[in-house]
Scaffold this motif. Structure first.
Motif, PDB file in Angstrom:
ATOM      1  N   ALA A  71       0.861  -1.187   0.000  1.00 43.89           N
ATOM      2  CA  ALA A  71       0.000   0.000   0.000  1.00 43.89           C
ATOM      3  C   ALA A  71       0.896   1.236   0.000  1.00 43.89           C
ATOM      4  N   GLY A  72       0.391   2.302  -0.563  1.00 47.13           N
ATOM      5  CA  GLY A  72       1.161   3.542  -0.566  1.00 47.13           C
ATOM      6  C   GLY A  72       1.793   3.827  -1.914  1.00 47.13           C
ATOM      7  N   GLU A  73       2.669   4.817  -1.926  1.00 46.60           N
ATOM      8  CA  GLU A  73       3.271   5.309  -3.163  1.00 46.60           C
ATOM      9  C   GLU A  73       4.145   4.277  -3.879  1.00 46.60           C
ATOM     10  N   ASN A  74       4.825   3.440  -3.134  1.00 45.78           N
ATOM     11  CA  ASN A  74       5.756   2.470  -3.725  1.00 45.78           C
ATOM     12  C   ASN A  74       5.102   1.152  -4.112  1.00 45.78           C
ATOM     13  N   ALA A  75       3.808   1.052  -3.953  1.00 43.37           N
ATOM     14  CA  ALA A  75       3.099  -0.197  -4.225  1.00 43.37           C
ATOM     15  C   ALA A  75       2.843  -0.332  -5.722  1.00 43.37           C
ATOM     16  N   MET A  76       3.825  -0.868  -6.441  1.00 46.50           N
ATOM     17  CA  MET A  76       3.717  -1.014  -7.895  1.00 46.50           C
ATOM     18  C   MET A  76       2.908  -2.253  -8.285  1.00 46.50           C
ATOM     19  N   ASP A  77       3.140  -3.348  -7.613  1.00 51.31           N
ATOM     20  CA  ASP A  77       2.440  -4.606  -7.905  1.00 51.31           C
ATOM     21  C   ASP A  77       2.045  -5.231  -6.562  1.00 51.31           C
ATOM     22  N   ARG A 143      -4.145  -0.617   5.580  1.00 46.14           N
ATOM     23  CA  ARG A 143      -4.307   0.530   4.673  1.00 46.14           C
ATOM     24  C   ARG A 143      -4.936   0.115   3.347  1.00 46.14           C
ATOM     25  N   ILE A 144      -4.955  -1.175   3.053  1.00 43.34           N
ATOM     26  CA  ILE A 144      -5.532  -1.657   1.796  1.00 43.34           C
ATOM     27  C   ILE A 144      -7.050  -1.753   1.963  1.00 43.34           C
ATOM     28  N   PRO A 145      -7.812  -1.102   1.113  1.00 42.78           N
ATOM     29  CA  PRO A 145      -9.277  -1.209   1.228  1.00 42.78           C
ATOM     30  C   PRO A 145      -9.734  -2.672   1.097  1.00 42.78           C
ATOM     31  N   GLN A 146     -10.785  -3.008   1.797  1.00 46.77           N
ATOM     32  CA  GLN A 146     -11.286  -4.378   1.812  1.00 46.77           C
ATOM     33  C   GLN A 146     -11.649  -4.861   0.405  1.00 46.77           C
ATOM     34  N   GLU A 147     -12.261  -4.005  -0.394  1.00 48.93           N
ATOM     35  CA  GLU A 147     -12.640  -4.406  -1.750  1.00 48.93           C
ATOM     36  C   GLU A 147     -11.407  -4.768  -2.582  1.00 48.93           C
ATOM     37  N   THR A 148     -10.355  -3.992  -2.419  1.00 46.81           N
ATOM     38  CA  THR A 148      -9.101  -4.247  -3.130  1.00 46.81           C
ATOM     39  C   THR A 148      -8.510  -5.588  -2.686  1.00 46.81           C
ATOM     40  N   MET A 149      -8.530  -5.818  -1.400  1.00 45.44           N
ATOM     41  CA  MET A 149      -7.989  -7.072  -0.865  1.00 45.44           C
ATOM     42  C   MET A 149      -8.769  -8.263  -1.406  1.00 45.44           C
ATOM     43  N   HIS A 150     -10.056  -8.132  -1.528  1.00 42.17           N
ATOM     44  CA  HIS A 150     -10.879  -9.204  -2.096  1.00 42.17           C
ATOM     45  C   HIS A 150     -10.512  -9.481  -3.552  1.00 42.17           C
ATOM     46  N   ARG A 151     -10.192  -8.449  -4.288  1.00 41.51           N
ATOM     47  CA  ARG A 151      -9.775  -8.639  -5.692  1.00 41.51           C
ATOM     48  C   ARG A 151      -8.439  -9.405  -5.760  1.00 41.51           C
ATOM     49  N   TYR A 152      -7.559  -9.174  -4.804  1.00 41.78           N
ATOM     50  CA  TYR A 152      -6.268  -9.877  -4.791  1.00 41.78           C
ATOM     51  C   TYR A 152      -6.514 -11.370  -4.660  1.00 41.78           C
TER      52      TYR A 152
END
Length: 152
Positions: A71-77, A143-152
């Motif tokens: 999460a954050g600015e350096n989170a490329m992948d 810091r990762i939104p729950q919806e984003t985590m579900h997509r992972y």
């Protein structure tokens, strides 16, 4: 005054009884092998323990390298970084546990053995270092939104 004398007598009785009880305890060498734990089931030798210890030490910087990649600015992948981090910690956690258990079992067999006492201090220090290098993980995951985590 009576209470103090009573307490003194009680302490004296407890001290004498503990010495008598300790004298009656069998020595480890007198206990049949089938009732003893087998350290070679964890590590075949101290050299094997040392190799695992060194390996774990060498991986500590790798843990911290993932900081900021979820999460954050350096989170490329972030999804692949999270997967790689989880694989790394899934590899390292059993090593930490085996290192700890091997030393603690041996240490508790003979608390007066300074070799095991020194190894106990080493593994405690490494465990603290290992844990502190992972301290960033939970706050970053949160810091990762729950919806984003579900997509992972």
């Amino acid at each position: 005054m009576k209470l103090r004398n009573l307490l003194f007598a009680l302490v004296a009785v407890l001290m004498v009884s503990s010495v008598v009880l300790a004298a009656d305890m069998p020595q480890r060498s007198d206990i049949p092998d089938e009732y003893k734990w087998k350290p070679e089931h964890i590590y075949a030798s101290i050299d094997d323990w040392e190799a695992a210890f060194s390996y774990l030490e060498s991986k500590l910087d790798e843990i911290v390298a993932y900081k900021g990649t979820f999460a954050g600015e350096n989170a490329m992948d972030p999804a692949n970084s999270l997967i790689a981090y989880n694989k790394l910690t899934e590899e390292l956690m059993p090593i930490v546990e085996k290192l700890w258990v091997y030393v603690m079992y041996n240490y508790h067999v003979d608390l007066s053995n300074s070799d095991w006492s020194g190894m106990q201090q080493r593994i405690q220090t490494l465990y603290i270092d290992f844990s502190s290098r992972m301290a960033w993980y939970d706050p970053e995951i949160l810091r990762i939104p729950q919806e984003t985590m579900h997509r992972y």
